[in-house]
Structure formats: C-alpha cells, structure tokens
Design a protein around this motif. Structure first.
Motif, PDB file in Angstrom:
ATOM      1  N   PRO A 174      48.633  35.328  25.525  1.00 18.75           N
ATOM      2  CA  PRO A 174      47.979  35.668  26.801  1.00 18.75           C
ATOM      3  C   PRO A 174      48.961  36.256  27.786  1.00 18.75           C
ATOM      4  O   PRO A 174      50.136  35.909  27.803  1.00 18.75           O
ATOM      5  N   THR A 175      48.468  37.169  28.608  1.00 15.90           N
ATOM      6  CA  THR A 175      49.311  37.787  29.626  1.00 15.90           C
ATOM      7  C   THR A 175      49.370  36.888  30.853  1.00 15.90           C
ATOM      8  O   THR A 175      48.532  36.008  31.047  1.00 15.90           O
ATOM      9  N   ALA A 176      50.368  37.118  31.665  1.00 17.75           N
ATOM     10  CA  ALA A 176      50.529  36.314  32.871  1.00 17.75           C
ATOM     11  C   ALA A 176      49.377  36.583  33.842  1.00 17.75           C
ATOM     12  O   ALA A 176      48.888  37.699  33.943  1.00 17.75           O
ATOM     13  N   HIS A 177      48.976  35.535  34.536  1.00 20.50           N
ATOM     14  CA  HIS A 177      47.844  35.661  35.473  1.00 20.50           C
ATOM     15  C   HIS A 177      48.314  36.331  36.755  1.00 20.50           C
ATOM     16  O   HIS A 177      49.247  35.871  37.401  1.00 20.50           O
ATOM     17  N   ALA A 178      47.688  37.434  37.107  1.00 21.73           N
ATOM     18  CA  ALA A 178      48.063  38.151  38.317  1.00 21.73           C
ATOM     19  C   ALA A 178      47.535  37.392  39.532  1.00 21.73           C
ATOM     20  O   ALA A 178      46.393  36.947  39.547  1.00 21.73           O
ATOM     21  N   PRO A 179      48.362  37.195  40.539  1.00 17.27           N
ATOM     22  CA  PRO A 179      47.897  36.466  41.724  1.00 17.27           C
ATOM     23  C   PRO A 179      46.786  37.212  42.443  1.00 17.27           C
ATOM     24  O   PRO A 179      46.889  38.396  42.700  1.00 17.27           O
ATOM     25  N   GLU A 180      45.700  36.514  42.752  1.00 17.40           N
ATOM     26  CA  GLU A 180      44.574  37.120  43.447  1.00 17.40           C
ATOM     27  C   GLU A 180      44.231  36.273  44.679  1.00 17.40           C
ATOM     28  O   GLU A 180      43.068  36.103  45.022  1.00 17.40           O
ATOM     29  N   ALA A 181      45.243  35.699  45.322  1.00 18.98           N
ATOM     30  CA  ALA A 181      44.993  34.854  46.479  1.00 18.98           C
ATOM     31  C   ALA A 181      44.393  35.679  47.617  1.00 18.98           C
ATOM     32  O   ALA A 181      44.726  36.847  47.796  1.00 18.98           O
ATOM     33  N   LEU A 182      43.502  35.052  48.376  1.00 21.01           N
ATOM     34  CA  LEU A 182      42.846  35.715  49.497  1.00 21.01           C
ATOM     35  C   LEU A 182      43.682  35.533  50.758  1.00 21.01           C
ATOM     36  O   LEU A 182      44.158  34.431  51.048  1.00 21.01           O
ATOM     37  N   VAL A 183      43.858  36.619  51.506  1.00 14.52           N
ATOM     38  CA  VAL A 183      44.601  36.594  52.764  1.00 14.52           C
ATOM     39  C   VAL A 183      43.661  37.060  53.876  1.00 14.52           C
ATOM     40  O   VAL A 183      43.098  38.161  53.804  1.00 14.52           O
ATOM     41  N   GLY A 229      33.175  40.102  61.991  1.00 15.39           N
ATOM     42  CA  GLY A 229      33.791  41.415  62.167  1.00 15.39           C
ATOM     43  C   GLY A 229      35.230  41.352  62.643  1.00 15.39           C
ATOM     44  O   GLY A 229      35.908  42.375  62.676  1.00 15.39           O
ATOM     45  N   ALA A 230      35.699  40.163  63.010  1.00 14.89           N
ATOM     46  CA  ALA A 230      37.077  40.015  63.490  1.00 14.89           C
ATOM     47  C   ALA A 230      38.022  39.539  62.400  1.00 14.89           C
ATOM     48  O   ALA A 230      39.192  39.308  62.663  1.00 14.89           O
ATOM     49  N   LEU A 231      37.541  39.399  61.162  1.00  8.13           N
ATOM     50  CA  LEU A 231      38.367  38.913  60.057  1.00  8.13           C
ATOM     51  C   LEU A 231      38.403  39.949  58.947  1.00  8.13           C
ATOM     52  O   LEU A 231      37.363  40.330  58.409  1.00  8.13           O
ATOM     53  N   ARG A 232      39.611  40.399  58.596  1.00  7.84           N
ATOM     54  CA  ARG A 232      39.815  41.296  57.463  1.00  7.84           C
ATOM     55  C   ARG A 232      40.397  40.489  56.312  1.00  7.84           C
ATOM     56  O   ARG A 232      41.297  39.674  56.516  1.00  7.84           O
ATOM     57  N   VAL A 233      39.870  40.707  55.102  1.00  5.52           N
ATOM     58  CA  VAL A 233      40.300  39.923  53.948  1.00  5.52           C
ATOM     59  C   VAL A 233      40.903  40.845  52.900  1.00  5.52           C
ATOM     60  O   VAL A 233      40.452  41.981  52.707  1.00  5.52           O
ATOM     61  N   ARG A 234      41.940  40.348  52.239  1.00  5.57           N
ATOM     62  CA  ARG A 234      42.602  41.070  51.157  1.00  5.57           C
ATOM     63  C   ARG A 234      42.695  40.161  49.941  1.00  5.57           C
ATOM     64  O   ARG A 234      43.056  38.991  50.068  1.00  5.57           O
ATOM     65  N   SER A 235      42.336  40.674  48.768  1.00  3.00           N
ATOM     66  CA  SER A 235      42.420  39.934  47.515  1.00  3.00           C
ATOM     67  C   SER A 235      43.556  40.519  46.686  1.00  3.00           C
ATOM     68  O   SER A 235      43.438  41.604  46.134  1.00  3.00           O
ATOM     69  N   GLY A 236      44.682  39.785  46.597  1.00  2.74           N
ATOM     70  CA  GLY A 236      45.839  40.327  45.917  1.00  2.74           C
ATOM     71  C   GLY A 236      46.351  41.547  46.664  1.00  2.74           C
ATOM     72  O   GLY A 236      46.686  41.496  47.842  1.00  2.74           O
ATOM     73  N   SER A 237      46.371  42.691  45.998  1.00  2.00           N
ATOM     74  CA  SER A 237      46.807  43.938  46.621  1.00  2.00           C
ATOM     75  C   SER A 237      45.638  44.798  47.088  1.00  2.00           C
ATOM     76  O   SER A 237      45.838  45.897  47.597  1.00  2.00           O
ATOM     77  N   GLN A 238      44.403  44.305  46.940  1.00  2.00           N
ATOM     78  CA  GLN A 238      43.216  45.082  47.290  1.00  2.00           C
ATOM     79  C   GLN A 238      42.712  44.702  48.677  1.00  2.00           C
ATOM     80  O   GLN A 238      42.484  43.524  48.968  1.00  2.00           O
ATOM     81  N   ASP A 239      42.545  45.694  49.540  1.00  2.00           N
ATOM     82  CA  ASP A 239      42.007  45.490  50.875  1.00  2.00           C
ATOM     83  C   ASP A 239      40.482  45.566  50.809  1.00  2.00           C
ATOM     84  O   ASP A 239      39.907  46.635  50.596  1.00  2.00           O
ATOM     85  N   ILE A 240      39.810  44.419  50.971  1.00  2.00           N
ATOM     86  CA  ILE A 240      38.353  44.370  50.835  1.00  2.00           C
ATOM     87  C   ILE A 240      37.663  44.794  52.130  1.00  2.00           C
ATOM     88  O   ILE A 240      36.592  45.372  52.113  1.00  2.00           O
ATOM     89  N   GLY A 241      38.289  44.534  53.267  1.00  2.00           N
ATOM     90  CA  GLY A 241      37.685  44.901  54.543  1.00  2.00           C
ATOM     91  C   GLY A 241      37.234  43.669  55.308  1.00  2.00           C
ATOM     92  O   GLY A 241      37.611  42.530  54.992  1.00  2.00           O
ATOM     93  N   VAL A 242      36.419  43.875  56.344  1.00  8.23           N
ATOM     94  CA  VAL A 242      35.966  42.764  57.177  1.00  8.23           C
ATOM     95  C   VAL A 242      34.870  41.988  56.454  1.00  8.23           C
ATOM     96  O   VAL A 242      34.216  42.485  55.536  1.00  8.23           O
ATOM     97  N   LEU A 243      34.644  40.738  56.913  1.00  7.41           N
ATOM     98  CA  LEU A 243      33.681  39.859  56.258  1.00  7.41           C
ATOM     99  C   LEU A 243      32.238  40.130  56.676  1.00  7.41           C
ATOM    100  O   LEU A 243      31.316  39.615  56.058  1.00  7.41           O
ATOM    101  N   GLY A 244      32.033  40.900  57.724  1.00  4.10           N
ATOM    102  CA  GLY A 244      30.659  41.176  58.155  1.00  4.10           C
ATOM    103  C   GLY A 244      30.660  42.004  59.433  1.00  4.10           C
ATOM    104  O   GLY A 244      31.643  42.642  59.791  1.00  4.10           O
ATOM    105  N   GLU A 245      29.536  41.949  60.134  1.00  6.17           N
ATOM    106  CA  GLU A 245      29.378  42.726  61.359  1.00  6.17           C
ATOM    107  C   GLU A 245      30.066  42.037  62.535  1.00  6.17           C
ATOM    108  O   GLU A 245      30.266  40.816  62.535  1.00  6.17           O
ATOM    109  N   SER A 246      30.403  42.812  63.541  1.00  5.64           N
ATOM    110  CA  SER A 246      31.048  42.268  64.721  1.00  5.64           C
ATOM    111  C   SER A 246      30.094  41.326  65.454  1.00  5.64           C
ATOM    112  O   SER A 246      28.935  41.644  65.690  1.00  5.64           O
ATOM    113  N   GLY A 247      30.576  40.139  65.788  1.00  7.96           N
ATOM    114  CA  GLY A 247      29.764  39.134  66.460  1.00  7.96           C
ATOM    115  C   GLY A 247      28.956  38.251  65.530  1.00  7.96           C
ATOM    116  O   GLY A 247      28.352  37.280  65.974  1.00  7.96           O
ATOM    117  N   GLN A 248      28.933  38.546  64.233  1.00 11.31           N
ATOM    118  CA  GLN A 248      28.156  37.750  63.269  1.00 11.31           C
ATOM    119  C   GLN A 248      28.866  36.431  62.991  1.00 11.31           C
ATOM    120  O   GLN A 248      30.063  36.403  62.730  1.00 11.31           O
TER     121      GLN A 248
END
Length: 281
Positions: A174-183, A229-248
């Motif tokens: 098996p290959t090493a598990h790539a870190p996919e921690a959420l930031v 809308g005030a929280l941006r999330v990144r999974s590993g090296s991938q920028d997923i974007g904000v979690l929803g609409e502003s004020g939600q």
C-alpha cells in the motif's frame, strides 16, 4: 455544561442598554420578533433574550456574541460598539453550551436464547476436539511414513538462473496515505465549533479575520458556525472555498459529505470541459 452566566452583573435596562438599542432599532424598521428571526435565521428565543438582556435564554458566550454581531448588522447598528458594550454589561465566560461529553453508547445485551445456543455450540466444539484427539491416539495415522525417513531423503535443489525482480516484490504494497486534513480560515470574525464523530467538541471559539484552525485528519467531523460565508475551507492542498452564503448560520454540517459533493462537482465540471473541447464528428 448547564451553567448560565452565573452571577453575571447586568446593567440596568435604560435607554443606553444593548437590549433597548436592539429593540428600538427593530421597532423603527417595523419588524416583529418573528419577522426578524425569519430574516436573520436566528432563533426567536435568542433575539428575545438579547433584547431583554436575559442571559438565561442565551447560549454560550461565543455563540451569543456571534448572534449579536449578525443581529446588530441586520438592524444597521454599530456592531463593534454594541459588542464592546455587551461584554461590559454581561461579564461572563460560559452560558448554556452544548454538552462536550461523547454521545452515550447503547448497552448491548444478549437475548436469553442466545446464551443457550452458545452453550450448545461450545459443547459441540469440545466433543469434536475430543474425537480428533482420540482418533489420533488409536492409530488412525499408523501407516503414515516415518518423519525421520522423510527428513533423511534428499530433495532435489531447484536452481533459478533469474534474480527476483524488485519491482514485483514491492508492487502490491500500500502507498502512504496523503494527508487530507481540513483547514478552516476566517475571512471575517466568526464563531466556529468542530465536533468529532462521537460528538466530542474539538474546537469552539471565535476566530479573528485571517486566523485558521487545522482539524485532525479523521472522518465524521461536524461543523457549526455563525457565518458560513466567513469561513474558507481547504482539504489538503485543495482550496474548496467558503462553507455557504454570507450570513448563513450552520448547524452540525457533515464535512465528509460536503467535501465529497465538492469533489463530485469538480469531476463533473472537468468531464464537461473535456467533452466540450473534443472535436465534433
């Protein structure tokens, strides 16, 4: 954690209190508590408790300040001044926070009939074991060749002219598990709460603009926030974007499904772009 702003000194309800300022601004706009709750997506009980300056009806301090920011901004008031005034009027650190203990596990009990079945199965296994030992001792394998003769008989040596291929040896490992921690990174001040799969609180506080929190690399995380809308999330090296609409306001958002939906959308977009670039027949 059912402590509710214990012994919190509250300023007298005068024209200058936070509650009176909120109520007067709402009435000036001609909104009822129900209509304000529907527009802000904040529970009516919380809005009523804020206007009455009743800490017994409010959640934990961090969430109360988050709701106060959202409500004051909705009423077109000075958010920073009201938050500072609220901290002076209500000097406390905790309120009715959610329980931080893991969810209670159900006790598993075997039915009475299962105990009898286990006893019978154990008896059958014991009888089978005794029978095997008895047959071995009574000479069932008497005609088997002597092990000493088998060891004395030389065996042919098979020589291989080809050395083992290292690539084949390591091919199936098996290959090493790539870190996919959420930031999680705050674009503007926001209150963030992260729980693990058991319901235990891993993180719960207000993040200033530009501050980040790195969640552990594990499945089953749930996120609650006062402004998606005030929280941006990144999974590993991938920028997923904000979690929803502003004020939600988010409540117990399952991050596994959120990240999977984003990856599915990205794959579909990539497939659609590749199909559009292909020459037509």
């Amino acid at each position: 954690m059912d402590a509710v702003f214990a012994n919190a000194p509250v300023a007298a309800h005068g024209p200058s209190s936070v509650g009176d300022t909120l109520r007067q601004a709402r009435l000036k706009h001609g909104w009822t508590l129900d209509s304000a709750a529907a527009r802000t997506r904040i529970k009516r009980d919380y809005l009523e408790a804020l206007e009455a300056m009743d800490p017994r009806g409010l959640p934990s301090r961090a969430y109360t300040i988050g709701y106060l920011r959202a409500y004051a901004g909705f009423l077109e008031l000075n958010v920073s001044e009201l938050v500072d005034q609220f901290k002076l009027e209500v000097e406390c650190e905790t309120g009715r926070a959610q329980p931080t203990a893991p969810k209670k596990k159900r006790e598993f009990k075997l039915p009475k009939g299962v105990i009898g079945a286990v006893v019978i199965l154990g008896s059958v296994l014991a009888a089978t074991s005794w029978y095997g030992v008895h047959i071995t001792r009574t000479g069932a394998f008497a005609e088997a060749p002597d092990p000493a003769l088998l060891l004395a008989t030389p065996r042919p040596v098979v020589e291989s002219s080809r050395a083992p291929d290292p690539a084949r040896i390591w091919a199936d490992l098996p290959t090493a598990h790539a870190p996919e921690a959420l930031v999680f990174t705050a674009i503007s001040p926001v209150t963030l709460e992260v729980r693990d799969a058991s319901g235990r609180v891993l993180f719960a506080r207000e993040l200033a603009a530009g501050a980040s929190y790195r969640a552990p690399d594990e499945a089953g995380l749930e996120v609650t926030a006062t402004d998606a809308g005030a929280l941006r999330v990144r999974s590993g090296s991938q920028d997923i974007g904000v979690l929803g609409e502003s004020g939600q306001i988010l409540e117990s958002l399952a991050m596994d499904g959120f990240v999977q939906n984003w990856r599915t959308a990205q794959a579909a977009a990539s497939a659609g772009g590749a199909a559009g670039a292909a020459p037509g027949r």
